[in-house]
Design a protein around this motif. Structure first.
Motif, PDB file in Angstrom:
ATOM      1  N   TYR A   1       0.838  -1.192   0.000  1.00  0.00           N
ATOM      2  CA  TYR A   1       0.000   0.000   0.000  1.00  0.00           C
ATOM      3  C   TYR A   1       0.884   1.257   0.000  1.00  0.00           C
ATOM      4  N   ARG A   2       0.382   2.296  -0.623  1.00  0.00           N
ATOM      5  CA  ARG A   2       1.168   3.509  -0.768  1.00  0.00           C
ATOM      6  C   ARG A   2       1.544   4.133   0.587  1.00  0.00           C
ATOM      7  N   GLY A   3       2.840   4.452   0.737  1.00  0.00           N
ATOM      8  CA  GLY A   3       3.283   5.167   1.934  1.00  0.00           C
ATOM      9  C   GLY A   3       3.546   4.293   3.136  1.00  0.00           C
ATOM     10  N   ARG A   4       3.021   3.074   3.122  1.00  0.00           N
ATOM     11  CA  ARG A   4       3.162   2.198   4.285  1.00  0.00           C
ATOM     12  C   ARG A   4       3.869   0.910   3.906  1.00  0.00           C
ATOM     13  N   ALA A   5       4.917   0.585   4.640  1.00  0.00           N
ATOM     14  CA  ALA A   5       5.620  -0.671   4.393  1.00  0.00           C
ATOM     15  C   ALA A   5       5.538  -1.525   5.643  1.00  0.00           C
ATOM     16  N   LEU A   6       5.195  -2.786   5.434  1.00  0.00           N
ATOM     17  CA  LEU A   6       5.043  -3.700   6.561  1.00  0.00           C
ATOM     18  C   LEU A   6       6.286  -4.580   6.651  1.00  0.00           C
ATOM     19  N   VAL A   7       6.812  -4.697   7.874  1.00  0.00           N
ATOM     20  CA  VAL A   7       8.010  -5.499   8.079  1.00  0.00           C
ATOM     21  C   VAL A   7       7.642  -6.768   8.852  1.00  0.00           C
TER      22      VAL A   7
ATOM     23  N   PRO B   1      11.817   6.566  -1.014  1.00  0.00           N
ATOM     24  CA  PRO B   1      11.390   7.786  -0.308  1.00  0.00           C
ATOM     25  C   PRO B   1       9.877   7.949  -0.223  1.00  0.00           C
ATOM     26  N   THR B   2       9.103   7.093  -0.896  1.00  0.00           N
ATOM     27  CA  THR B   2       7.643   7.217  -0.762  1.00  0.00           C
ATOM     28  C   THR B   2       7.143   6.586   0.539  1.00  0.00           C
ATOM     29  N   ILE B   3       8.005   5.832   1.216  1.00  0.00           N
ATOM     30  CA  ILE B   3       7.570   5.172   2.459  1.00  0.00           C
ATOM     31  C   ILE B   3       7.622   6.159   3.622  1.00  0.00           C
ATOM     32  N   GLU B   4       6.461   6.443   4.228  1.00  0.00           N
ATOM     33  CA  GLU B   4       6.403   7.366   5.367  1.00  0.00           C
ATOM     34  C   GLU B   4       6.171   6.640   6.673  1.00  0.00           C
ATOM     35  N   GLU B   5       5.596   5.441   6.572  1.00  0.00           N
ATOM     36  CA  GLU B   5       5.202   4.720   7.775  1.00  0.00           C
ATOM     37  C   GLU B   5       5.725   3.295   7.718  1.00  0.00           C
TER      38      GLU B   5
ATOM     39  N   ILE C   1      16.436   7.490   8.897  1.00  0.00           N
ATOM     40  CA  ILE C   1      15.885   7.496   7.535  1.00  0.00           C
ATOM     41  C   ILE C   1      14.961   8.703   7.417  1.00  0.00           C
ATOM     42  N   PRO C   2      15.387   9.717   6.639  1.00  0.00           N
ATOM     43  CA  PRO C   2      14.702  11.022   6.704  1.00  0.00           C
ATOM     44  C   PRO C   2      13.245  10.999   6.275  1.00  0.00           C
ATOM     45  N   HIS C   3      12.860  10.102   5.331  1.00  0.00           N
ATOM     46  CA  HIS C   3      11.472  10.168   4.855  1.00  0.00           C
ATOM     47  C   HIS C   3      10.474   9.471   5.774  1.00  0.00           C
ATOM     48  N   LEU C   4      10.922   8.810   6.845  1.00  0.00           N
ATOM     49  CA  LEU C   4       9.976   8.121   7.743  1.00  0.00           C
ATOM     50  C   LEU C   4       9.363   9.097   8.740  1.00  0.00           C
ATOM     51  N   ARG C   5       8.054   9.002   8.919  1.00  0.00           N
ATOM     52  CA  ARG C   5       7.366   9.869   9.881  1.00  0.00           C
ATOM     53  C   ARG C   5       6.680   9.092  10.989  1.00  0.00           C
ATOM     54  N   ARG C   6       6.232   7.892  10.657  1.00  0.00           N
ATOM     55  CA  ARG C   6       5.437   7.135  11.622  1.00  0.00           C
ATOM     56  C   ARG C   6       5.945   5.713  11.814  1.00  0.00           C
ATOM     57  N   LEU C   7       5.790   5.245  13.053  1.00  0.00           N
ATOM     58  CA  LEU C   7       6.114   3.861  13.395  1.00  0.00           C
ATOM     59  C   LEU C   7       4.841   3.216  13.937  1.00  0.00           C
ATOM     60  N   ARG C   8       4.455   2.121  13.315  1.00  0.00           N
ATOM     61  CA  ARG C   8       3.252   1.432  13.777  1.00  0.00           C
ATOM     62  C   ARG C   8       3.639   0.012  14.201  1.00  0.00           C
ATOM     63  N   LEU C   9       3.043  -0.461  15.283  1.00  0.00           N
ATOM     64  CA  LEU C   9       3.228  -1.854  15.693  1.00  0.00           C
ATOM     65  C   LEU C   9       1.894  -2.566  15.589  1.00  0.00           C
ATOM     66  N   HIS C  10       1.876  -3.681  14.917  1.00  0.00           N
ATOM     67  CA  HIS C  10       0.701  -4.554  14.906  1.00  0.00           C
ATOM     68  C   HIS C  10       0.989  -5.688  15.866  1.00  0.00           C
TER      69      HIS C  10
ATOM     70  N   ALA D   1      11.550   6.952  23.429  1.00  0.00           N
ATOM     71  CA  ALA D   1      12.755   7.612  22.912  1.00  0.00           C
ATOM     72  C   ALA D   1      12.662   7.886  21.410  1.00  0.00           C
ATOM     73  N   SER D   2      11.793   7.195  20.704  1.00  0.00           N
ATOM     74  CA  SER D   2      11.741   7.385  19.253  1.00  0.00           C
ATOM     75  C   SER D   2      11.035   8.688  18.902  1.00  0.00           C
ATOM     76  N   PRO D   3      11.659   9.489  18.012  1.00  0.00           N
ATOM     77  CA  PRO D   3      11.027  10.743  17.599  1.00  0.00           C
ATOM     78  C   PRO D   3       9.891  10.536  16.594  1.00  0.00           C
ATOM     79  N   LEU D   4       9.727   9.316  16.091  1.00  0.00           N
ATOM     80  CA  LEU D   4       8.648   9.062  15.132  1.00  0.00           C
ATOM     81  C   LEU D   4       7.290   9.117  15.843  1.00  0.00           C
ATOM     82  N   GLN D   5       6.238   9.424  15.082  1.00  0.00           N
ATOM     83  CA  GLN D   5       4.893   9.321  15.663  1.00  0.00           C
ATOM     84  C   GLN D   5       4.555   7.834  15.801  1.00  0.00           C
ATOM     85  N   LYS D   6       4.001   7.474  16.968  1.00  0.00           N
ATOM     86  CA  LYS D   6       3.839   6.049  17.273  1.00  0.00           C
ATOM     87  C   LYS D   6       2.376   5.637  17.360  1.00  0.00           C
ATOM     88  N   ILE D   7       2.074   4.545  16.686  1.00  0.00           N
ATOM     89  CA  ILE D   7       0.717   3.986  16.715  1.00  0.00           C
ATOM     90  C   ILE D   7       0.852   2.508  17.051  1.00  0.00           C
ATOM     91  N   VAL D   8       0.074   2.047  18.017  1.00  0.00           N
ATOM     92  CA  VAL D   8       0.043   0.613  18.306  1.00  0.00           C
ATOM     93  C   VAL D   8      -1.360   0.111  17.974  1.00  0.00           C
TER      94      VAL D   8
END
Ligand SMILES: *Cc1c(COP(=O)(O)O)cnc(C)c1O
Ligand code: SF4
Length: 338
Positions: free
Chosen positions: A109-115, A156-160, A186-195, A216-223
């Motif tokens: 999906y655009r902007g979001r990469a799942l690891v 660079p399209t990956i933000e989350e 990684i400069p283009h990352l804005r959000r960190l999500r945990l599933h 400690a992470s400066p990214l916006q965090k969503i669980v």
């Protein structure tokens, strides 16, 4: 005589790690703990070996004793019905394998990469769509973060970044902290999500070490938690959610609509209300992904639509989850009409 360092120098494993290792894995033991009939039909050993029973003791303690229809028990019990082959139910129900990149990254999906951070889970949910996922072939254990970070940095399209699995919180805090820290370079990352389902089934996992690297992470965090029934959400989870929020985390929940477990208006309303009491908003209600062995959990689309109408008539809009199905090849989860 003694090769290992004295006790004061060894790092004691955190409490959650011990609870994780102490999970119930023998069907006979679970039946005995719950005062259930030892002859309850279970999956044959050959099949069970590929996806064993696994349930943390604290989660089993939330089940009603003597009730083989308990909604938490049904989610983990390896029923003999899993052996039934059903047309349309396959190994890779959502087409993830064709999208898998180096380092366990799935970018659908655009902007979001799942690891796919790990194949391990604290609990084995029998309806799991990843139950046949070939983790061993996709995760290079050593040096994996390096490849993962390189894949994320190259686009660079990956933000989350979405850490998933398995369950990312089955990993140690040392591993997670190192990865999450590296993400902030990684400069283009804005959000960190945990599933993750771990805080629900093992609330002890939300400890000082975890809260430390998260805050400690400066990214916006969503669980995004995963709970399917109000009985899963005890006071222990509510406190864990409070701590996560204090660490700057936005909390959401995804559920799977499961026949005989939460497919009634009363169960879904109670789940949403209990989530709100934990300051968690319902996000998705998934129709099951049609993976082998899960046909007996399926709620058909028309019945799901009727349930949605019934709960929407009772709940404030923000407590009504989005009914979705994942369709391979689509650019987002597909919203189901109701
Ligand atoms: C579900 C999913 C996401 C997240 O989708 P959202 O609609 O943003 O929650 C991202 N990547 C993959 C591969 C997914 O399956
Ligand atoms: S915790 Fe999630 S990934 Fe693990 S078995 Fe359950 S549904 Fe599957």
């Amino acid at each position: 005589m003694y090769d290992s360092p004295p006790p004061s120098e060894t790092k004691r494993p955190p409490i959650w790690q011990r609870l994780l290792n102490d999970a119930v894995t023998q069907p006979a033991e679970l039946l005995a703990l719950l005062d259930l009939d030892p002859a309850l039909p279970a999956l044959d050993y050959a099949r069970l070996k590929h996806f064993p029973l696994r349930v943390p003791r604290g989660f089993a303690a939330k089940m009603r004793r003597g009730d083989a229809q308990d909604p938490l028990f049904l989610q983990v019990w390896p029923s003999s019905r899993e052996a039934i082959e059903t047309p349309g139910f396959v190994a890779d129900a959502v087409g993830d394998l064709v999208k898998l990149k180096t380092g366990g990254v799935i970018h659908k999906y655009r902007g979001r990469a799942l690891v796919i951070a790990t194949g391990a889970c604290a609990i084995h949910c029998r309806y799991c769509f990843r139950r046949e996922f070939p983790y061993g072939e996709t995760l290079g254990a050593r040096g994996q973060w390096r490849e993962t970070l390189a894949t994320l940095a190259a686009d660079p399209t990956i933000e989350e970044v979405i850490l998933s699995g398995g369950d990312p919180l089955a990993l140690s805090d040392d591993k997670l902290a190192a990865f999450v820290e590296a993400l902030s370079d990684i400069p283009h990352l804005r959000r960190l999500r945990l599933h993750t389902r771990v805080p629900v089934v093992l609330p002890e996992r939300v400890d000082a070490a975890l809260l430390g690297w998260l805050s400690a992470s400066p990214l916006q965090k969503i669980v995004v938690l995963h709970a399917n029934h109000a009985n899963e959400l005890g006071e222990d989870l509510r406190l864990a959610c409070e701590a996560l929020r204090a660490a700057g985390v936005t909390l959401l929940n995804q559920s799977v609509l499961l026949r005989g477990i939460n497919d009634s208006p009363a169960a879904l309303v109670a789940l949403s209300e209990r989530l709100l009491a934990c300051a968690v908003l319902p996000y998705y209600l998934h129709l099951i992904d049609r993976v082998n062995g899960s046909a007996h959990f399926e709620v058909v689309e028309t019945a799901a639509g009727q349930l949605m109408q019934q709960i929407a008539a009772q709940l404030p809009g923000y407590l009504v989850p989005k009914l979705v199905r994942e369709i391979a090849g689509e650019s987002a989860k597909t919203l189901m009409p109701w």
